[in-house]
Design a protein around this motif. Structure first.
Motif, mmCIF file in Angstrom:
data_model
loop_
_atom_site.group_PDB
_atom_site.id
_atom_site.type_symbol
_atom_site.label_atom_id
_atom_site.label_comp_id
_atom_site.label_asym_id
_atom_site.label_seq_id
_atom_site.Cartn_x
_atom_site.Cartn_y
_atom_site.Cartn_z
ATOM 1 N N ARG A 1 44.334 43.727 19.220
ATOM 2 C CA ARG A 1 43.452 44.889 19.317
ATOM 3 C C ARG A 1 42.975 45.306 17.939
ATOM 4 N N GLU A 2 43.911 45.257 16.979
ATOM 5 C CA GLU A 2 43.529 45.662 15.623
ATOM 6 C C GLU A 2 42.562 44.669 14.987
ATOM 7 N N SER A 3 42.678 43.402 15.356
ATOM 8 C CA SER A 3 41.803 42.384 14.751
ATOM 9 C C SER A 3 40.413 42.374 15.362
ATOM 10 N N GLY A 4 40.229 43.144 16.429
ATOM 11 C CA GLY A 4 38.882 43.216 17.001
ATOM 12 C C GLY A 4 38.698 42.417 18.274
ATOM 13 N N VAL A 5 39.793 41.881 18.834
ATOM 14 C CA VAL A 5 39.683 41.245 20.144
ATOM 15 C C VAL A 5 39.421 42.357 21.151
ATOM 16 N N ARG A 6 38.440 42.134 22.026
ATOM 17 C CA ARG A 6 38.117 43.162 23.017
ATOM 18 C C ARG A 6 38.779 42.827 24.349
ATOM 19 N N PHE A 7 39.310 43.855 24.987
ATOM 20 C CA PHE A 7 40.002 43.660 26.255
ATOM 21 C C PHE A 7 39.253 44.352 27.385
ATOM 22 N N VAL A 8 39.122 43.664 28.480
ATOM 23 C CA VAL A 8 38.504 44.265 29.665
ATOM 24 C C VAL A 8 39.483 44.096 30.819
ATOM 25 N N ARG A 9 39.912 45.212 31.380
ATOM 26 C CA ARG A 9 40.806 45.104 32.525
ATOM 27 C C ARG A 9 39.968 44.935 33.778
ATOM 28 N N GLY A 10 40.135 43.821 34.450
ATOM 29 C CA GLY A 10 39.350 43.543 35.641
ATOM 30 C C GLY A 10 39.364 42.068 35.944
ATOM 31 N N ARG A 11 38.407 41.645 36.727
ATOM 32 C CA ARG A 11 38.329 40.233 37.099
ATOM 33 C C ARG A 11 36.904 39.747 36.951
ATOM 34 N N VAL A 12 36.770 38.429 37.028
ATOM 35 C CA VAL A 12 35.453 37.820 36.879
ATOM 36 C C VAL A 12 34.698 37.890 38.200
ATOM 37 N N HIS A 13 33.460 38.368 38.133
ATOM 38 C CA HIS A 13 32.611 38.420 39.324
ATOM 39 C C HIS A 13 31.963 37.054 39.538
ATOM 40 N N LEU A 14 31.250 36.578 38.525
ATOM 41 C CA LEU A 14 30.687 35.230 38.629
ATOM 42 C C LEU A 14 30.403 34.627 37.260
#
Lengths: 422, 180
Positions: free
Chosen positions: A305-318
């Motif tokens: 998180r500190e290095s700038g990796v972005r996190f999205v909680r969820g799933r892939v739609h397509l």
């Protein structure tokens, strides 16, 4: 007076020369117990061979496994300790065909080869590699050090190459050989196989070349790999600018594997950190349902998180391919209750870690307990490495495991065998 | 933010996704560089802030969503949201945050940025106006009421004039001024 018994002196068969199997072999050998170490591939090292950095220390794997207390043999650990140890009978390119006999006196049929390239003669000059694609190098650090020959890729030129090999290491007519060995104990160290999610339509794996798995990413990140550590699109070799990873592909999914593969969160974030910190300017997004960086590995998550990796909680739609080779990925963000549309170059799936293919036969032959396809110990609470009478299990054969865990379990097996022989 | 593409085929996407390439990727760093913003990206979306918030049930964007939106770069939505102005500044979210994200302070940063861009709700501007005109936000209780409470008729030491003078030169003054 103790009766002399074969079960106390026979060699130990170790199936699988990955982290767990190698550790068991070397430690038994140190205690003067003969071992037969069987590996189906042409090189030892298992899955860890292909990791650029292994968690939790981020060391190169070769400096990592159980060798710290042996000064001066780090990178050459395998050559000196595995190949030349008189107590280890290492058999690569070998499969276990049949197990008969009784606990303490197993009769095991092994099939080796065909050994198209004699590792004792191969000097890795690279002549054959230049001439034909049928010859390849599994890894520059493979042990034993020898090129690999794939007969399915054979061309006209291979016969000439066979003649030209300066050390006459190539024998294209090699046949497989069978041998029966008698062993007192069997250690299962068959490790895991990374799932290839070709049946999961929503991710497009096997359909779009820029959709890869985490182990495939690890090979790409390895400076010894084909791209020399550069992140490139498999489709056209263009440099990667944006990466997306998705967790729990085939894990915690009752259509595939109901268990959590345990280590994929950690190595996905290890890879994400390598990408954002060591490959400048590449943006990385991780799509997850739960991040399970258990125990001390939480630091990978914080660091990411500190290095700038972005996190999205969820799933892939397509996932939708573009003519320019990039992929459009729509993700459902369950925290915002919105759909997000990304354009990315490389889509990395953190796929389930599954039992090795030969596990089922071995488990059935030996009458072992199983759990989700992995070996289950007889008594999980008290003897987690004992799978049966004179049968032991360690490492990812019991379920996904990290390197230190595999090493610890292998040592527990060794300790059990030593106790039994006192 | 809707993504629309001309296509001969029937649409395969019925959801209306936010196009990430159109968001302001620098917004996260902008907030991070502001006072108390440095721990912003430590957020791991546990939603403790929303659990702690006494009024988030009335919000369209919950506190954890606002933080996610900042990290994703949804500058426009965050800075024009009513939520940042409705925050009670009770600091519960900030006190409870397990990752030491200064949630309330970050909302202050957002309010400051929004104010710089003139995105201040009318109700807030009205408060500013009141402050500028009277030097105070709340009227002093009537004389007779103070008498009933055994207080002196006048608030001792109450001087609103200097405050009004000072406020004229601050951003509050400028905001109210530009509104007029």
């Amino acid at each position: 007076m103790v009766e002399v018994n074969d079960t106390l002196s026979g060699p130990v068969l170790i199936i699988g020369a990955g982290v767990a199997g190698m550790t068991a072999a070397i430690e038994l050998a140190d205690s003067d117990i003969k071992t037969i170490l069987v590996e189906k591939k042409q090189t030892i090292g298992g899955n860890a061979l292909e990791l650029y950095k292994a968690f939790p220390t981020d060391d190169c794997f070769y400096c990592f496994e159980g060798s710290r207390f042996r000064p001066g043999i780090r990178k050459c650990f395998y050559r000196s300790a595995m190949l030349d140890n008189p107590n280890i009978d290492l058999r690569t390119n070998t499969r276990v065909d049949e197990i008969t006999g009784n606990p303490g006196n197993f009769k095991v049929k092994l099939t080796t080869g065909p050994m198209y390239v004699d590792p004792k003669r191969c000097i890795m000059c690279g002549l054959c590699l230049k001439r034909s694609g049928a010859f390849s190098l599994i890894s520059p650090q493979c042990q034993p050090q020898a090129v690999f020959y794939d007969p399915s890729l054979a061309e006209e030129s291979v016969k000439e190459i066979e003649k030209e090999c300066p050390t006459k290491a190539i024998n294209l007519n090699a046949q497989s050989t069978e041998e029966q060995v008698e062993v007192s104990d069997i250690i299962l160290a068959t490790g895991y196989t990374e799932m290839r999610p070709v049946n999961m339509d929503e991710y497009g794996y096997g359909k779009y070349p820029n959709v890869i798995t985490q182990l495939e990413l690890a090979r790409m990140l390895d400076p010894n790999g084909e791209s020399a550590g550069a992140l490139i699109r498999p489709s056209d070799g263009a440099p990667v600018k944006r990466v997306m990873m998705v967790q729990c592909v085939g894990s915690r999914d009752e259509n595939y594997n109901l268990y959590c593969s345990k280590i994929c969160c950690v190595f996905a974030l290890k890879h994400a950190n390598i990408i954002v910190n060591e490959r400048n300017g590449i943006k990385t997004t991780v799509v997850y349902m739960d991040i399970r960086t258990y125990d001390r590995h939480e630091r990978y998550y914080r660091e990411a998180r500190e290095s700038g990796v972005r996190f999205v909680r969820g799933r892939v739609h397509l996932v939708r391919p573009n003519p320019d080779g990039s992929l459009d990925i729509i993700v459902y963000d369950s925290l915002l209750d919105r759909y997000l549309s990304y354009n990315i170059d490389l889509f990395v799936l953190s796929t389930a870690l599954e039992p090795s293919e030969e596990d089922e036969t071995l488990q059935r032959t030996l009458g072992l307990n199983t759990s989700s396809g992995f070996v289950a110990p007889l008594d999980l609470a008290n003897d987690s490495v004992v799978a049966g009478d004179h049968v032991y299990v360690c490492g990812a054969a019991m379920g996904p495991a990290e390197v230190p865990e595999s090493v610890t379990q292998a040592r527990a097996v060794v300790s059990k065998i030593l106790q039994g022989r006192q | 933010m809707a993504e629309t593409k001309e296509s001969a085929e029937p649409p395969t996407i019925l959801v209306d996704p936010i196009d990430m390439s159109k968001l302001d990727q620098s917004f996260c760093n902008e907030i991070k560089s502001m006072p108390y913003g440095e721990e912003l990206v430590a957020c791991f979306a546990c939603t403790t802030c929303t659990a702690a918030c006494p009024i988030a049930n009335q919000w369209d964007y919950k506190p954890h969503q606002l933080i996610r939106m900042i990290i994703l770069g949804m500058r426009e939505e965050v800075l024009s949201s009513k939520e940042i102005w409705e925050c009670l500044t009770c600091f519960q979210c900030q006190e409870r945050c397990p990752q030491k994200v200064r949630v309330t302070d970050i909302f202050f940063d957002c309010k400051n940025l929004a104010a710089e861009e003139g995105k201040v709700p009318n109700s807030i501007v009205a408060l500013g106006k009141l402050l500028l005109e009277t030097g105070q936000l709340y009227e002093v209780t009537e004389d007779w009421q103070r008498e009933d409470l055994d207080l002196e008729p006048e608030v001792p030491g109450l001087a609103t004039e200097p405050l009004k003078e000072i406020l004229k030169t601050t951003r509050t003054g400028r905001l109210v001024g530009s509104d007029e």
